[in-house]
Design an enzyme around this catalytic site. Structure first.
Site, PDB file in Angstrom:
ATOM      1  N   GLU A  87       0.818  -1.387  -0.272  1.00  0.00           N
ATOM      2  CA  GLU A  87       0.136  -0.476   0.167  1.00  0.00           C
ATOM      3  C   GLU A  87       0.721   1.412   0.254  1.00  0.00           C
ATOM      4  OE1 GLU A  87      -3.029  -0.111  -0.523  1.00  0.00           O
ATOM      5  OE2 GLU A  87      -3.779  -2.064  -0.102  1.00  0.00           O
ATOM      6  N   ASP A 122      -4.533 -10.138  -8.281  1.00  0.00           N
ATOM      7  CA  ASP A 122      -5.152  -8.864  -9.799  1.00  0.00           C
ATOM      8  C   ASP A 122      -3.607  -8.242  -9.744  1.00  0.00           C
ATOM      9  OD1 ASP A 122      -4.553  -7.358  -6.798  1.00  0.00           O
ATOM     10  OD2 ASP A 122      -6.505  -6.032  -8.016  1.00  0.00           O
ATOM     11  N   GLU A 129     -18.768  -5.425  -2.741  1.00  0.00           N
ATOM     12  CA  GLU A 129     -16.838  -5.921  -2.775  1.00  0.00           C
ATOM     13  C   GLU A 129     -16.764  -7.485  -3.318  1.00  0.00           C
ATOM     14  OE1 GLU A 129     -14.885  -4.805  -2.338  1.00  0.00           O
ATOM     15  OE2 GLU A 129     -13.446  -5.646  -1.552  1.00  0.00           O
ATOM     16  N   GLU A 164     -12.368   0.575  -9.963  1.00  0.00           N
ATOM     17  CA  GLU A 164     -11.441  -0.427 -10.962  1.00  0.00           C
ATOM     18  C   GLU A 164     -12.807  -0.579 -12.061  1.00  0.00           C
ATOM     19  OE1 GLU A 164     -11.576  -0.828  -7.942  1.00  0.00           O
ATOM     20  OE2 GLU A 164      -9.214  -1.355  -7.492  1.00  0.00           O
TER      21      GLU A 164
END
Ligand SMILES: *[C@@H]1O[C@H](CO)[C@@H](O)[C@H](O)[C@H]1NC(C)=O
Ligand SMILES: *[C@@H]1O[C@H](CO)[C@@H](O)[C@H](O)[C@H]1NC(C)=O
Ligand SMILES: *[C@@H]1O[C@H](CO)[C@@H](O)[C@H](O)[C@H]1NC(C)=O
Ligand SMILES: *[C@@H]1O[C@H](CO)[C@@H](O)[C@H](O)[C@H]1NC(C)=O
Ligand SMILES: *[C@@H]1O[C@H](CO)[C@@H](O)[C@H](O)[C@H]1NC(C)=O
Ligand SMILES: *[C@@H]1O[C@H](CO)[C@@H](O)[C@H](O)[C@H]1NC(C)=O
Length: 458
Positions: free
Chosen positions: A42, A187, A291, A310
């Site tokens: 992150e 991802d 989610e 996204e």
């Protein structure tokens, strides 16, 4: 964090004075000399990526967005990016596999008792930021660390299927999560192999990406071969067991929507169109995205929506690739329902439950760094980003890096040519509006449990 992560959004919104004010504030007031423990992934994508992107804009290294130079700027953001990465390096030392610990303290390094389990995407999506940092500093060590990490992860692929799981123990190399899919935990690993190739031109990254794409196609993709022309079930990518490729559950998650963007970059526009349509069905059904959605039960498995980017990102990238007004229409629906369901007095709030639309007192930094950026770009046709689109690359956090010969390994490769191939589409002239014909779109809607009347409220 919020102001760092949203810096280059101010450039996209073309507010130079506010951008400069934010840069000054960050230089004067942010220090990483703090007793806090961060997630390596992150901090890399949100903080390092943004500092590097803004640094390149400020120094005209990325001159494709217009002139944002600031008279008293002296490379401070690059120094800060360097500083925080140095503080995170202990995470890469002293594990038995050489894979990084997921968390590290900015002063004390790796704390005693820290967890040994990392998700694949967390360890394996650092190459764009570390690579650009290396190239800007002329110090290859950071890029080497990210590349070694990727190579190690790659070697832990299952010998039979070639698939990676979603969680691995950095000491033993044992997979703690055997789920292999396109969503959470994996991802950006796929995304970064392709984007690293586009940015740096190293064939190793392309080969890894193509191999991964093969495994994805073989094990995860179900449904008709060509979404736009064949008969049968629409394509869907399922989560499988990395050891034998068997389907392990019947949900898709919101993060997975970003794979449509990877498909666009890869030039697989038809596939991307169908992939995006699955999420469009969900967006229409709920007005936001759950989610996790169980396509078998046709109900959410995990019901919050933290304003994730996204789907908006995929909508924007598909619009750039097809110029079909269908995607402007989708963008309009996204904006309308964000305003309707999540707008509050001081910002936009995480939707706690997509069914009853209750809210949480929380706005993630990616809302400003990505969701708003992509939606703005979707409609701002004359934005410098759109004018110079084929020479720019978005990181997984939406930060804008220039595709520059300076960053390319092989001089013989022309980056512009490469991108021309992957980003061009000749769909526009020979397609009807909308890009997917109505029967096929309806079929996808039904598969996802949207029958055309759920979101009466909007
Ligand atoms: C830039 O942002 C500031 C602060 O939000 C605002 O007051 C100003 O009007 C903006 N300028 C432009 C040109 O949008
Ligand atoms: C930022 O730092 C400057 C100079 O040290 C100080 O004057 C200012 O109050 C700080 N601003 C904030 C918002 O902390
Ligand atoms: C695109 O990049 C070129 C080269 O730096 C620059 O001259 C041009 O102004 C940019 N386009 C826009 C619309 O900013
Ligand atoms: C992590 O692995 C090391 C080495 O095997 C072990 O000593 C340590 O207890 C583990 N940490 C946790 C939190 O399980
Ligand atoms: C980069 O580093 C290499 C090796 O240390 C050196 O030979 C080269 O001159 C440096 N290049 C620049 C632009 O500083
Ligand atoms: C890029 O694509 C356009 C449109 O297809 C074409 O006209 C142009 O020659 C291509 N440029 C390169 C460098 O291949």
């Amino acid at each position: 964090m919020m102001s760092i992560d949203s810096l280059d959004s101010l450039v996209v919104f073309q507010n130079k004075s506010e951008f400069h004010r934010a840069v000054r504030l960050i230089i004067d007031n942010v220090s990483f000399e703090k007793d806090v423990t961060v997630q390596v992934f992150e901090a890399t994508i949100r903080v390092v990526g943004s500092l590097l992107s803004s640094h390149m804009i400020l120094t005209n290294e990325n001159n494709l967005l217009g002139d944002y130079r600031m008279p008293d700027y002296d490379g401070e953001l690059l120094t800060m990016a360097h500083d925080i990465v140095l503080r995170m390096l202990p995470a890469f030392e002293n594990t038995l596999t050489g894979l990084p610990y997921p968390r590290v303290n900015l002063i004390k390094g790796v704390l005693e008792g820290t967890i040994n389990e990392t998700c694949t995407a967390g360890a394996g999506s650092l190459l764009l930021e570390f690579g650009v940092l290396s190239r800007l500093l002329n110090d290859s060590s950071f890029e080497i660390i990210a590349r070694k990490t990727n190579a190690r992860l790659w070697n832990f692929r299952d010998k039979r299927t070639g698939l990676l799981g979603n969680v691995i123990d950095v000491q033993t190399g044992e997979w703690k999560g055997i789920l292999s899919g396109l969503g959470a935990g994996l991802d950006s690993f796929y995304e970064y192999m392709l984007k690293a190739y586009i940015l740096f031109g190293d064939e190793t990254d392309l080969k890894m990406y193509l191999d991964a794409q093969d495994q994805i196609w073989t094990h995860m993709r179900k449904g008709r071969a060509n979404c736009r022309s064949d008969d049968g079930q629409p394509p869907i990518y399922v989560n499988v067991d990395m050891r034998d490729g068997k389907v392990v559950n019947t949900w898709i998650d919101a993060l997975q929507a970003s794979f449509a963007g990877v498909l666009v970059l890869d030039g697989m526009i038809d596939e991307a169109v169908c992939f995006h349509a699955l999420y469009y069905a969900l967006w229409k059904k709920y007005g936001v995205l759950p989610e996790r959605y169980n396509w078998h039960l046709k109900a959410p498995d995990v019901s919050f929506y933290p304003l994730r980017p996204e789907f908006a990102e995929a909508t924007y990238l598909l619009y750039r690739a097809t110029k079909s007004p269908f995607y402007l229409h989708v963008g309009r629906e996204i904006i309308d329902s964000l305003n309707m369901h999540s707008r509050v007095r001081c910002g936009f709030a995480t939707v706690h439950d997509v069914v009853d639309k209750t809210l949480e007192d929380r706005m993630e930094s990616f809302f400003l760094s990505e969701t708003t950026k992509y939606l703005y770009l979707l409609f701002d046709e004359d934005n410098p980003v759109n004018k110079n689109y084929s020479r720019l690359l978005f990181t997984t956090e939406g930060h804008i890096f220039p595709i520059s010969n300076k960053f390319r390994d092989a001089e013989s490769l022309s980056p512009i040519l490469d991108l021309n191939v992957s980003c061009q589409s000749n769909l526009v002239e020979d397609t009807l509006f909308p890009p997917l014909n109505e029967n096929r779109l309806t079929q996808i809607f039904k598969m996802m449990g949207y029958y055309g009347n759920e979101v009466q409220a909007s």
